[in-house]
Design a protein around this motif. Sequence first.
Motif, PDB file in Angstrom:
ATOM      1  N   LYS A   1      -6.217  -3.039  -6.479  1.00  0.00           N
ATOM      2  CA  LYS A   1      -7.227  -3.631  -7.365  1.00  0.00           C
ATOM      3  C   LYS A   1      -6.792  -3.542  -8.820  1.00  0.00           C
TER       4      LYS A   1
ATOM      5  N   LYS B   1      -5.804  -2.367   7.111  1.00  0.00           N
ATOM      6  CA  LYS B   1      -6.236  -0.965   7.043  1.00  0.00           C
ATOM      7  C   LYS B   1      -5.688  -0.328   5.784  1.00  0.00           C
TER       8      LYS B   1
ATOM      9  N   LEU C   1      -5.738   8.937 -10.404  1.00  0.00           N
ATOM     10  CA  LEU C   1      -5.662   8.902  -8.946  1.00  0.00           C
ATOM     11  C   LEU C   1      -4.799  10.019  -8.393  1.00  0.00           C
TER      12      LEU C   1
ATOM     13  N   SER D   1      -6.239   2.801   2.712  1.00  0.00           N
ATOM     14  CA  SER D   1      -6.961   3.984   2.240  1.00  0.00           C
ATOM     15  C   SER D   1      -7.673   3.638   0.935  1.00  0.00           C
ATOM     16  N   ASP D   2      -8.616   4.491   0.544  1.00  0.00           N
ATOM     17  CA  ASP D   2      -9.334   4.253  -0.715  1.00  0.00           C
ATOM     18  C   ASP D   2      -8.369   4.193  -1.888  1.00  0.00           C
ATOM     19  N   GLY D   3      -7.412   5.113  -1.870  1.00  0.00           N
ATOM     20  CA  GLY D   3      -6.447   5.176  -2.961  1.00  0.00           C
ATOM     21  C   GLY D   3      -5.645   3.883  -3.052  1.00  0.00           C
TER      22      GLY D   3
ATOM     23  N   ARG E   1      -6.449   0.946  -1.949  1.00  0.00           N
ATOM     24  CA  ARG E   1      -7.334  -0.135  -2.393  1.00  0.00           C
ATOM     25  C   ARG E   1      -7.473  -0.138  -3.916  1.00  0.00           C
ATOM     26  N   LYS E   2      -7.646   1.062  -4.451  1.00  0.00           N
ATOM     27  CA  LYS E   2      -7.820   1.185  -5.896  1.00  0.00           C
ATOM     28  C   LYS E   2      -6.540   0.780  -6.634  1.00  0.00           C
ATOM     29  N   ARG E   3      -5.390   1.163  -6.079  1.00  0.00           N
ATOM     30  CA  ARG E   3      -4.115   0.808  -6.716  1.00  0.00           C
ATOM     31  C   ARG E   3      -3.937  -0.706  -6.751  1.00  0.00           C
TER      32      ARG E   3
ATOM     33  N   GLU F   1       0.825  -1.217   0.000  1.00  0.00           N
ATOM     34  CA  GLU F   1       0.000   0.000   0.000  1.00  0.00           C
ATOM     35  C   GLU F   1       0.857   1.264   0.000  1.00  0.00           C
TER      36      GLU F   1
END
Length: 702
Positions: free
Chosen positions: A613, A603, A631, A605-607, A609-611, A573
């Motif tokens: 994914k 834990k 992003l 962050s949204d960012g 998670r998107k990376r 992350e």
Amino acid sequence: MQQEKPFVDTPIEFLKGVGPQKADALKTELGIFTIGDLLSHYPYRYEDRSKLYKIRELDESEINVQIVGTIQPLGTEGVGTAKRFKALLRDESGAIELVWFRGIQYIEKAIKPGQKYLVFGRVSEFRNTKNIAHPEIEAIEGELNLTGKGLVPVYPLTEGMRRRRLENKFMAQITQTAVTRPDFALPEILPMAMAAQLKFPTRAAAIRNLHLPTNAEDLEKAQNRLKFEELFYLQLRHLQIKNNRNREIKGVVFGNVGDLFNDFYKNHLPFQLTDAQKKVIKEIHADMRSGKQMNRLLQGDVGSGKTIVALLIMLLAADNGFQACLMAPTGILAAQHYYSLTELLTPMHIRPILLTGATTKKQRKAILENLKNGDIPFLIGTHALIEEDVEFQNLGLVVIDEQHRFGVAQRAKLWKKGNIVPHVLVMTATPIPRTLALTVYGDLEVSVIDQLPAGRKSIVTVHRHENTRPLIMQFVKEQIAKGRQIYIVFPLIEDSEKLDLKSLMTGYDRITEYLSPPDYKFSMVHGRLKPDEKDAEMVKFKNHQTDIMVATTVIEVGVNVPNATVMIIENAERFGLAQLHQLRGRVGRGGDQSYCILVTGSKLSDGARKRLKTMVRTTDGFEIAQVDLELRGPGDMDGTRQSGLLDLKLADIRKDEKWLLLARQAAINLLDKDPMLMKPEHFMVRNELNKIPHRTVWSKIS
Ligand code: ADP
Ligand code: MG
């Protein structure tokens, strides 16, 4: 007779509502000296004052909302700085607290219980109760009338402005005063024919609408015109730099495809080139023959085979009697290029030379001598190449690999290495989205390798939780038993080699609980090692004297060990998308199925998670680059600082691709018709362009 100043040059203190003190604040805080400066201070968003919310639907958020209700004072609470005055605003859907910390006496007196008010402010939540602090309030007499209350611009402000109580209301007021003055006028900066063809409003109308929008539709038209303008001038600048270069610099002509190129191509290529590789070699060669100096960006995904392209064109240089150099961002990468080029060139009896920070003084002295007398055809290296005392006899080609690590100033130094101007090929580490490439490298030609060599197995990518480590380690054991090698990468701790090493050692200890030496052999690379120590570790791994490479991101770019099949990225992350993609590209280089395991805690962050994914979903570097841009935004991308990208106030290259392409084309067409902008109808363009500080031809060459 006294010459009258143009409207835009009117000093700001002459605008109604701006006295000497406020003018001083505008100057020191925002750099606004004239009305023109004020009009160039664009709003960054708008609030819709024609819209009403119900209290029940309010949520904590960044934007201001407008509600109507009857007010009931609740009195003051607290003492000292915590003293506050509260009131309750109620509509038919619910109630919300309004709070004041300043000007309590005044507000207490002003508020009329039971009166209907129009309230405007930002909702926040405190101890599970929603409230609005310091709202704007306005008593409503009779019917509520929102006509004339449309979109209100919101301006960027500084703390200093706020301290002086100069808030958005002030900015909006004086700007409106300026755009409604009878003498309001702005010179055009787009040629009439162009503006007409694109059906743009005049510049004056666009600027007026930006600051005082009549409605959403007209606002959009105004924004589009102003976005186009920004992009048009940026592209014009790029193209002008390119044109000037072509005019002023005679490129060395590589006319021959000689024995070296032909011999290598026919007899020693270790594989068949992909069609994409052949295509870019043709494009590059055409440049080199043209009599112009080549400045080309070579885009290609990780593993698309950029190195062999570099080698082939270096042979072209040699065929034409010129020296070539290949510059890499790290010692490891330079050394690796050196080994693979040496190997490839063995049957050709050409010996490249390596120059890095690890080169000894004595070796260095000999190298410099041989460079100057022309005995070295190919030099490979790092920053060491651009030091003052490095002189070539006739450097004809510079290839810069994974260039984003090189600063502009460093690159510029290369041109002072001889009395001819070499051709330049810049190779990207991972793809850059087209919009970004046009904006950042708009003065370079672009070639794209859009195909991977045949037979590549797609890399299996998974995201795993830390607590599955035993399973991951089991998998590692199986792969090692099959004779494969493993990378385990830890995040680099920026600016602290000490902490960096510490986190790496902690990680190493954890791994050796499962894979204990000496049964398992480790290499380790981190920022505290000297360049030659790093190289030595890398070579050991490359020669399969070790099974596992534990490293911080120094191995990120370019490293090529085809037998390595597993890339484990710890604290995945903490890495950016481009980095993750680069790291993953270290595996999948041989014939075996490869794997990338992204390890994180729970834990995220949204960012992040998107990376993760995105990494699991695709291995296409062009697609990943696009997500990365979306992003992170262009301001954070590598190399944007020098590009003029950050001068963009309205245009967003993530969303405004259409305008970017139109602007680029318009700039090309204009310069085709009128290269020096000498026609009277283009005078204003030349004038505007000259206002932009001039860059030297070299300053942004790559
Ligand atoms: P990158 O573009 O990431 O720098 P490299 O030049 O390191 O990629 O190439 C990656 C690997 O692919 C190398 O092992 C190289 O020898 C191999 N390779 C390059 N071109 C081809 C090709 N046309 N066919 C097969 N293998 C190739
Ligand atoms: Mg490479």
